[in-house]
Write an enzyme that holds these catalytic residues in place. Structure first.
Site: not given
Ligand code: ADP
Ligand code: ADP
Ligand code: MG
Length: 452
Positions: A208, A293
């Site tokens: 990831h 965010r």
């Protein structure tokens, strides 16, 4: 710059935002539920307003109460933190229609990128590689089966509105895909109030890798390097680091450039993150999703860039132009060393990580140069059962990965948390694990090596 803002969140991130505001001379107003009466962030803020009972939907997710608090306290802007309303386009819209600045991207960017199917389409249009899979949402399980047949198993079913590592199901054959479909849809409907599912190829050995983005309202979009969040349990991040040490220079450049391109195409401003899958077998990367965010793991980026991301968010939201050029950031990253973050949760590893709220009888945080503990807890603090179980984040900075590992081991040894079950032992185990230290693993590490 703003003179007063409201923080629509709690705990660790509320404290984190207060600290930067204090340094910048900005007054802070915080909101709290009756379950958070004893929280430290209430004392450090200039003003604290109770917005309701413990249940999140009655307090931290209650848009009316939060806007009422903002109007009573006469703030100019709202920082949503992460979780709760941070990715809620309607909330951003309500703030803006009340003439309160929402410290985040434009409403349209939240809407377009928050839907994972639409985000994938934006990525494709921008020329960013995506994982083979369904085009748009899946009508029914027959549609899912037909696509899986075409792209080949294993496949992963995902919720278009998903987040927090929930609602994903891997299928290795038609039978398991058929049986997973209805369950995944029901799960998505109950968790995200949207049962739309999509499907993509399950990448069996992946890292990831995500890229931190900052955009201003004057057309500049920069990246702040990448983070590697491969150590996960059930698709939830346990440990994050920056930089990612398994990709070559060329791939790093390509991933960073792709992230900037995508966010420019989406008209993005403020802080955001583009997440990618790096396939270890074919050494290719694919777009995964965007988080619109500030992210939990933003401190590792702060450690290697020397920037304060909350300060940058506030500056951008107030209309300032970014004060850096991409090459300034790259220079910082080159000399940035290495940083790790451990998320320490009130969960019991011996009971399948069940939440373990209760009273922390003793808390002694670690210290020393290049050690940062972002936490809202204290000795005697009672962790309420209503919210996220994160107790804090331990962050270290070293000259390179081995040095940062040694520093993290020391810091984990120093940290004392007694009275409730925590995941501290898991982090100690990982930082002592040869495979983790070698850097050669994929997202199955925690399950296959530690049985988590
Ligand atoms: P969330 O919105 O819940 O964060 P993501 O789409 O970011 O969901 O995926 C979370 C994690 O799930 C990834 O970090 C990865 O471990 C796993 N994952 C997601 N998509 C795939 C895929 N196509 N192949 C393999 N693993 C995946
Ligand atoms: P990220 O993608 O930023 O790494 P996650 O995907 O885990 O992080 O999503 C953010 C999570 O933060 C949400 O699942 C939410 O439950 C949690 N959260 C929200 N508010 C707080 C808080 N004040 N302290 C700790 N965690 C929080
Ligand atoms: Mg994600």
């Amino acid at each position: 710059m703003f003179s007063r803002i409201l923080i629509a969140n709690r705990g660790e991130i509320a404290l984190r935002v207060i600290r930067t505001c204090k340094r910048m001379g900005i007054e802070t107003v915080v909101v709290y539920s009756t379950a958070d009466r004893d929280a430290v962030y209430l004392r450090l803020a200039d003003r604290a307003i109770c917005i309701g009972p413990p249940a999140p939907r009655d307090s931290y997710l209650n848009i009316n109460s939060i806007i009422a608090a903002a109007e009573i306290a006469d703030v100019e802007a709202i920082h949503p933190g992460y979780g709760f309303l941070s990715e809620n386009a309607h909330f951003a819209d309500v703030c803006r229609s009340c003439k309160i600045v929402f410290i985040g991207p434009p409403t349209s960017a939240i809407e377009n990128l928050g839907d994972k199917i639409r985000a994938k389409e934006i990525a494709q249009k921008a020329g960013v590689p995506t994982v083979p899979g369904s085009e748009g949402g899946l009508e029914n399980e027959d549609a899912a089966l037909a696509i899986a047949e075409k792209i080949g198993y294993p496949v992963i079913l995902k919720a278009a509105a998903g987040g927090g590592g929930r609602g994903m199901r891997v299928a290795h054959n038609p039978m398991s895909l058929r049986s997973s479909f209805a369950q995944a849809r029901a799960e998505a409907e109950s968790a995200f109030k949207d049962g739309t599912l999509y499907l993509e190829k399950f990448i069996e050995s992946m890292r990831h890798v995500e890229v931190q983005i900052l955009g201003d309202e004057h057309g500049t979009v920069l990246h702040l390097g990448e983070r590697d969040c491969t150590v996960q349990r059930r698709n939830q991040k346990l440990i994050e680091e920056s930089p990612c040490t398994v990709i070559d220079k060329r791939t790093r450049f390509d991933i960073q450039t792709a992230a900037v391109k995508l966010m420019k195409a989406a008209g993005y401003t403020n802080a955001g993150t583009v997440e990618f899958i790096y396939d270890r077998k074919d050494r290719k990367f694919y777009f995964m999703e965007v988080n619109t965010r500030l992210q939990v793991e933003h401190p590792v980026t702060e450690m290697v860039t020397g920037l304060d991301l909350v300060e940058e968010q506030l500056r951008v939201a107030s209309g300032e132009a970014l004060r850096y050029r991409q090459k300034d950031i790259l220079r910082r990253l080159e000399a940035g060393g290495h940083s790790f973050e451990c998320r320490i949760n009130a969960e019991d590893p011996s009971r399948k990580f069940a939440p373990a709220p209760g009273t922390l009888s003793l808390y002694c945080p670690p210290a020393g140069s290049d050690v940062r503990m972002d936490s809202h807890v204290y000795s005697g603090y009672t962790v309420p059962p209503f919210y996220d179980s994160m107790l804090g984040k331990l962050i270290v900075h070293g000259k390179d990965r081995p040095d940062a590992i040694r520093r993290m081991r020391n810091a984990l040894d120093e940290l004392v948390m007694e009275g409730i079950a925590t995941t501290l032992s898991v982090h100690r185990e990982i930082f002592g694990h040869a495979k983790f230290v070698s850097g050669s693993y994929d997202t199955s590490f925690a399950a296959s090596e530690l049985g988590l």
